[in-house]
Design an enzyme around this catalytic site. Structure first.
Site, mmCIF file in Angstrom:
data_model
loop_
_atom_site.group_PDB
_atom_site.id
_atom_site.type_symbol
_atom_site.label_atom_id
_atom_site.label_comp_id
_atom_site.label_asym_id
_atom_site.label_seq_id
_atom_site.Cartn_x
_atom_site.Cartn_y
_atom_site.Cartn_z
ATOM 1 N N ARG A 1 0.826 -1.466 0.048
ATOM 2 C CA ARG A 1 0.054 0.189 -0.083
ATOM 3 C C ARG A 1 0.795 1.173 -0.057
ATOM 4 O O ARG A 1 0.614 2.272 0.630
ATOM 5 C CB ARG A 1 -0.974 -0.011 1.141
ATOM 6 N N GLU B 1 -5.542 4.509 6.072
ATOM 7 C CA GLU B 1 -4.899 4.250 4.579
ATOM 8 C C GLU B 1 -5.451 5.440 3.671
ATOM 9 O O GLU B 1 -4.707 5.856 2.920
ATOM 10 C CB GLU B 1 -5.653 2.840 3.905
ATOM 11 N N SER C 1 -10.822 -0.498 2.787
ATOM 12 C CA SER C 1 -10.042 -0.570 4.105
ATOM 13 C C SER C 1 -9.625 0.693 4.460
ATOM 14 O O SER C 1 -9.006 1.510 3.860
ATOM 15 C CB SER C 1 -8.699 -1.466 3.893
HETATM 16 N N1 EPU Z 1 -11.070 -10.609 10.397
HETATM 17 C C1 EPU Z 1 -11.494 -10.174 11.442
HETATM 18 N N2 EPU Z 1 -12.704 -9.637 11.667
HETATM 19 C C2 EPU Z 1 -13.161 -9.121 10.516
HETATM 20 C C3 EPU Z 1 -12.664 -9.296 9.183
HETATM 21 C C4 EPU Z 1 -11.384 -10.023 9.107
HETATM 22 O O1 EPU Z 1 -11.203 -10.816 12.533
HETATM 23 O O2 EPU Z 1 -14.047 -8.201 10.621
HETATM 24 C C5 EPU Z 1 -10.134 -11.503 10.160
HETATM 25 C C6 EPU Z 1 -10.058 -12.720 9.140
HETATM 26 O O3 EPU Z 1 -10.462 -13.887 10.202
HETATM 27 C C7 EPU Z 1 -8.872 -12.932 8.468
HETATM 28 C C8 EPU Z 1 -8.093 -11.772 8.643
HETATM 29 O O4 EPU Z 1 -8.773 -10.759 9.321
HETATM 30 O O5 EPU Z 1 -8.099 -13.912 8.891
HETATM 31 C C9 EPU Z 1 -7.921 -10.912 7.349
HETATM 32 O O6 EPU Z 1 -9.069 -10.541 6.733
HETATM 33 P P1 EPU Z 1 -9.408 -10.462 5.062
HETATM 34 O O7 EPU Z 1 -9.002 -11.424 4.346
HETATM 35 O O8 EPU Z 1 -10.841 -10.125 4.939
HETATM 36 O O9 EPU Z 1 -8.276 -9.321 4.702
HETATM 37 P P2 EPU Z 1 -7.753 -7.898 5.338
HETATM 38 O O10 EPU Z 1 -6.185 -8.051 5.626
HETATM 39 O O11 EPU Z 1 -8.759 -7.566 6.149
HETATM 40 C C10 EPU Z 1 -6.949 -7.228 3.038
HETATM 41 C C11 EPU Z 1 -6.842 -5.818 2.142
HETATM 42 C C12 EPU Z 1 -8.338 -5.644 1.488
HETATM 43 C C13 EPU Z 1 -8.313 -6.893 0.626
HETATM 44 C C14 EPU Z 1 -8.284 -8.035 1.359
HETATM 45 C C15 EPU Z 1 -8.316 -9.502 0.363
HETATM 46 C C16 EPU Z 1 -5.774 -4.191 3.471
HETATM 47 C C17 EPU Z 1 -5.236 -3.046 4.255
HETATM 48 N N3 EPU Z 1 -6.906 -4.663 2.852
HETATM 49 O O12 EPU Z 1 -7.963 -7.119 3.993
HETATM 50 O O13 EPU Z 1 -8.148 -4.549 0.835
HETATM 51 O O14 EPU Z 1 -9.629 -6.854 -0.379
HETATM 52 O O15 EPU Z 1 -7.070 -8.227 2.097
HETATM 53 O O16 EPU Z 1 -7.220 -9.613 0.011
HETATM 54 O O17 EPU Z 1 -4.685 -4.706 3.226
HETATM 55 C C18 EPU Z 1 -8.779 -2.125 0.444
HETATM 56 O O18 EPU Z 1 -7.562 -1.673 0.389
HETATM 57 O O19 EPU Z 1 -9.591 -1.337 0.336
HETATM 58 C C19 EPU Z 1 -9.200 -3.675 0.572
HETATM 59 C C20 EPU Z 1 -10.504 -3.852 0.576
#
Ligand code: EPU
Length: 346
Positions: A168, A336, A241
């Site tokens: 990012r 972000e 995010s």
């Molecule tokens: N989780 C929770 N609670 C929640 C949501 C998620 O505990 O409400 C835990 C899940 O269990 C999971 C972990 O957090 O193990 C990661 O969640 P997720 O796979 O949804 O991905 P993220 O790290 O929260 C990142 C990106 C997203 C992208 C997803 C999928 C960042 C800041 N965000 O989210 O990007 O779509 O991975 O690859 O890196 C964006 O940048 O706008 C965005 C949506």
């Protein structure tokens, strides 16, 4: 095409930011070419107006009105270059819609950006934050960008290395205002392996043999997964995010793990990347809402403008979330989206 763009005054930007917060631009122009962009920048310089370059408005928060010139990038165009064997370069004007470009490439059978389906915003904004999702980042296939270097007034080409991409992050975040991206080039291939390692994607595609998958299948899987978890900004205003996933060192991760055995972390080259969504969720924020703004009930990393919230309402909530995560876990979350016009200038 007109020689120079139309100048609008006191222009409402609510419809041009995906959080749908109200904010006015003192002046506003839409530019459709590099020469119109130069004209707009000269116009601003001659009147000593600050400028703000706007793409899809999906990664910024207006904390107040913008007292200068907002330039919306509307440079269109998609074309293929250097189509050799299985490879080709897709060239996109900065104002092209990112998701439409993903589908365009996937339908043509080219692989490389299908995991980045449904990310809101424009092609020109994509390199700034090095968009990433489901195991792929833009920097994995970006060949180069063309940008106007405002220090010289010249168009320059910056190759992948020169863009200094990280999670990012890019050169463009560290030199705010210097470069205005007008075009991007993506190196795609018809036969490179699909990136299917991300857990959600694996689970979704479990019944489909990998050899039979086309890039469009992957794009459609990503779209379905995103629709399940993430609110559509056209219906529920949000900016994706709201925080980056923080990286901590191994010692801190182990200390946190001793207190919170189910903490979610991913080993990196340097340290461990924590799931900010998990930290926020565990701090009790998931689904929280006040009269105007809140936290999405299926993904705690997404802040939502439920009902007429302002940018300051969103930022106040973000501040509260950051404080409570810091208190509970000792981890500081970094926002972000960019903030436009802080309270002192609003
Ligand atoms: N989780 C929770 N609670 C929640 C949501 C998620 O505990 O409400 C835990 C899940 O269990 C999971 C972990 O957090 O193990 C990661 O969640 P997720 O796979 O949804 O991905 P993220 O790290 O929260 C990142 C990106 C997203 C992208 C997803 C999928 C960042 C800041 N965000 O989210 O990007 O779509 O991975 O690859 O890196 C964006 O940048 O706008 C965005 C949506």
């Amino acid at each position: 095409m007109k020689q120079h763009p139309e100048i609008r005054e006191n222009f409402e930007l609510e419809a041009l930011n995906t959080l749908h917060v109200p904010a006015r631009a003192r002046f506003y122009m839409e530019v459709e070419s590099a020469s119109q962009l130069l004209w707009a920048l000269d116009w601003a310089a001659s009147g000593q107006q600050d400028t703000l370059i706007l793409g899809g408005g999906s990664n910024l928060v207006f904390a107040g009105d913008f007292r200068g010139l907002v330039i919306r990038m509307a440079i269109r165009g998609r074309r293929w270059e250097r189509v050799v064997d299985h490879r080709a370069t897709l060239v996109l004007g900065a104002g092209e819609n990112w998701h439409d470009a993903v589908l365009y490439a996937a339908r043509a059978g080219y692989r490389g950006i299908e995991n980045l389906a449904l990310i809101p915003g424009t092609a020109g904004a994509a390199p700034v934050q090095n968009i990433g999702a489901y195991g792929v980042e833009l920097c994995d296939c970006l060949e180069s960008v063309t940008a106007l270097d405002r220090t010289t007034g010249e168009l320059v080409t910056l190759d992948n290395g020169e863009c200094r991409f990280a999670y990012r992050d890019s050169l463009f975040k560290h030199t705010p205002g210097r470069f205005v991206i007008t075009e991007i080039r993506l190196g795609l291939s018809r036969n490179k392996p699909l990136a299917l390692g991300y857990r959600d994607l694996q689970e979704y595609l479990v019944d489909m043999p990998e050899s039979e998958l086309a890039p469009l299948d992957v794009a459609e899987a990503v779209m379905a997964i995103r629709r399940r978890k993430l609110p559509d900004p056209a219906i529920i205003p949000n900016a994706g995010s709201f925080f980056k996933n923080p990286v901590v060192d191994l010692a801190q991760f182990e200390a946190l793990g001793a207190q919170h055995p189910d903490i979610v972390g991913y080993r990196q080259e340097h340290g461990v990347k924590l799931a900010a969504a998990w930290l926020i969720d565990q701090s009790g924020w998931k689904g929280f809402r006040n009269a105007r703004v809140g936290v999405h009930n299926r993904q705690a990393l997404v802040l939502i403008n439920h009902s007429g919230g302002s940018g300051r309402d969103i930022l106040a909530l973000a501040e509260e979330i950051r404080d409570s995560v810091e208190k509970k876990f000792g981890v500081i979350l970094e926002m972000e989206p960019g903030i436009v016009a802080g309270p002192e200038s609003a």
